[in-house]
Every structure is written in C-alpha cells, then in structure tokens.
Enzyme design. Structure first.
Site, short mmCIF file in Angstrom:
data_model
loop_
_atom_site.label_atom_id
_atom_site.label_comp_id
_atom_site.label_asym_id
_atom_site.label_seq_id
_atom_site.Cartn_x
_atom_site.Cartn_y
_atom_site.Cartn_z
N GLU A 51 67.63 -29.95 37.34
CA GLU A 51 67.56 -28.61 37.93
C GLU A 51 68.34 -28.49 39.25
O GLU A 51 68.13 -27.54 40.00
CB GLU A 51 66.09 -28.20 38.15
CG GLU A 51 65.36 -27.89 36.87
CD GLU A 51 64.09 -27.11 37.12
OE1 GLU A 51 63.88 -26.08 36.45
OE2 GLU A 51 63.29 -27.54 37.97
N HIS A 63 62.21 -26.28 45.80
CA HIS A 63 61.76 -25.78 44.50
C HIS A 63 60.46 -26.50 44.14
O HIS A 63 60.39 -27.72 44.14
CB HIS A 63 62.82 -26.05 43.43
CG HIS A 63 62.34 -25.81 42.04
ND1 HIS A 63 61.95 -24.56 41.59
CD2 HIS A 63 62.13 -26.65 41.00
CE1 HIS A 63 61.55 -24.65 40.34
NE2 HIS A 63 61.64 -25.91 39.96
N HIS A 78 56.39 -26.47 41.96
CA HIS A 78 55.53 -26.04 40.86
C HIS A 78 54.08 -25.92 41.34
O HIS A 78 53.15 -26.10 40.56
CB HIS A 78 55.59 -27.04 39.71
CG HIS A 78 56.98 -27.37 39.24
ND1 HIS A 78 57.31 -28.58 38.66
CD2 HIS A 78 58.14 -26.65 39.29
CE1 HIS A 78 58.61 -28.59 38.36
NE2 HIS A 78 59.13 -27.44 38.75
N HIS A 104 56.58 -21.41 35.68
CA HIS A 104 57.31 -22.57 36.15
C HIS A 104 57.00 -22.92 37.60
O HIS A 104 56.53 -24.01 37.89
CB HIS A 104 58.81 -22.28 35.95
CG HIS A 104 59.72 -23.40 36.32
ND1 HIS A 104 61.00 -23.51 35.84
CD2 HIS A 104 59.58 -24.44 37.16
CE1 HIS A 104 61.58 -24.58 36.33
NE2 HIS A 104 60.75 -25.15 37.15
ZN LIG Z 1 61.16 -26.85 38.21
#
Ligand SMILES: [Zn+2]
Length: 261
Positions: free
Chosen positions: A81, A100, A102, A174
């Site tokens: 990613e 980023h 979760h 996500h």
């Molecule tokens: Zn991710």
C-alpha cells in the site's frame, strides 16, 4: 555520512512508528512515512515489518514519489500500500508526512454510512466541521477486491480527498489516512482521530439511551462549528511538540521498542 537532517528525520520516523503502535493506531499493519528532507521527490517508509519492530535506518526504504518504486532495486520488500503515500506526496507538495491506520475505534465510521465521523472535541478540530469523507476503493475496482489500495490508480483517487485542506480521509471497511506538514503533526492527528471517534461513539450511545428510536429527538450531539474547528486545528498545530515529548518518553521507557537511528 548522511546529512544530519536526514539522520534526524529517520530517527523521528522510527519513533513515530513506535508511538503509533503504542497508542493502538498501528498494529502489525498500517504505516507512517515522511518526505525526504532534502529531496521532495523522494519519500521514506519502513520495509515490510510490523511498525513496533522497526528499529534501524537499515529497515527504511527510499521511494520515488512519482512511481512509488524504490530508488535502490535491491531494497528489501516494502508495503503493497505504499502507493497511498506516493500519490498523496505527488498531488500535495505541502504534505511531508502520511499515516495510514486500521484503528478499530474509527472503523465503524467507515462502514456506517449514515453516521459520519465529525469533529466533536477541540483536540480534533483538524477534522473540520464537515463530515469526514469516505473513500470506497470498490467504486474503482472489479467485484472481489480485498479493499487494499494496491496500485497508483486507486491511490490517485484517494489522494483527491485531501484537496481543499482536508487532512483525514476514511476508507470503507479498511481504515483511515491522515496527512500533515511534519511527522509530529501526522502522529498527533492519527491519535486524535481515534480519540475523537471514541468520544463520538460514546456521545451517540448516550443520546440513543435518552432518545430511543421513535421518541423525542432531543438536542442531539453538538459538533464543532466551522470557526471552532479552524481555531482548534490551529491550536494543535502549534502545540504538537508537547504530546510528542510525552509519547516519546513512553516508548523509550516501555522496553519493547528499539531505535538505532
Ligand atoms: Zn491498509
């Protein structure tokens, strides 16, 4: 010998990974990156290991912003990613750090489409007064997507969500991504996005308890106004060094994390 500014930023990037892990923003997944301090066309992020175990500058990879590919083709494997980061850096020259996550407290707001995440505490004024936008990767893929942002085309769509000063975007089913002009602020925004979600969920639960479906709607939740959000966002921008000092000490004292940078 690498320039001091680069050495310093690498060490800070490792610390930031540890802080985000310590606060439950990153688990074995998720990532934090920085733009290179001397070359804006390069960004730096961890090789493919759990963020809490990142320990050495040798664990870091330099990527080309325009391609999302490593400068050194013999680099260890990275995150699939990483294009989230490359496309944001390419579209937004003022962004110097991307996180980023979760984080579980935020995830409900990525799937409950009738319940937007909104700034309800002063420490999360950076979310803005409008509902935080939700990016749905499935709108840009065939059925059966694993919801990962695996390539540049998908990441390019996500990067658009940060136009017009937006600094947080949710990702359906996500997680979420935050941007900032420096790594301390990206870490702060990631942590307080989660805290705001926890508080909003608690406030909604309280409201539901006294205003059951079909009953008097009451006064509901009072979110930050546009003016309050702007002023509160300014406050976290100038005060971010204070929590960073505390969070750094926490990870240094925990015994789990190693920083050889
Ligand atoms: Zn991710």
């Amino acid at each position: 010998m690498d320039p001091p500014a680069l050495q310093l930023l690498r060490r800070k990037l490792i610390d930031g990974n540890h802080i985000l892990h310590h606060h439950g923003i990153l688990d074995a997944y998720g990532h934090l990156s920085v733009r290179h301090p001397l070359d804006p066309d390069i960004f730096i992020m961890s090789r493919n290991i759990a963020p809490g175990l990142l320990a050495s500058p040798d664990d870091l990879i330099e990527y080309t912003v325009s391609t999302g590919q490593p400068l050194d083709s013999s680099s260890p494997g990275g995150f699939v990613e990483r294009h989230i980061h490359s496309e944001i850096y390419a579209r937004h020259p003022d962004v110097h750090s991307v996180a980023h996550s979760h984080a579980e407290a935020v995830l409900p707001y990525t799937i409950a489409m009738d319940v937007p995440l909104r700034a309800c505490t002063h420490m999360a004024g950076f979310l803005g007064a409008a509902p935080v936008p939700v990016y749905d990767v499935a709108e840009h893929t065939e059925d059966g997507s694993d919801l990962l942002v695996r390539e540049g085309t998908l990441a390019r769509e996500l990067a658009r969500h940060f136009d017009d000063g937006c600094v947080v975007a949710l990702m359906r089913g996500h997680g979420f991504t935050v941007v900032a002009e420096r790594v301390e602020l990206a870490v702060l925004r990631a942590i307080y996005t989660q805290k705001n979600a926890v508080v909003q969920t608690a406030a909604m639960t309280l409201c539901a308890a006294v205003n059951p479906p079909g009953g008097n709607p009451g006064r509901g939740i009072r979110y930050l106004s546009e003016e309050e959000a702007v002023a509160a966002a300014h406050m976290t921008r100038w005060s971010a060094k204070r929590p960073w000092g505390l969070w750094l000490r926490e990870v240094e004292e925990s015994g789990l994390y190693l920083n050889q940078g």
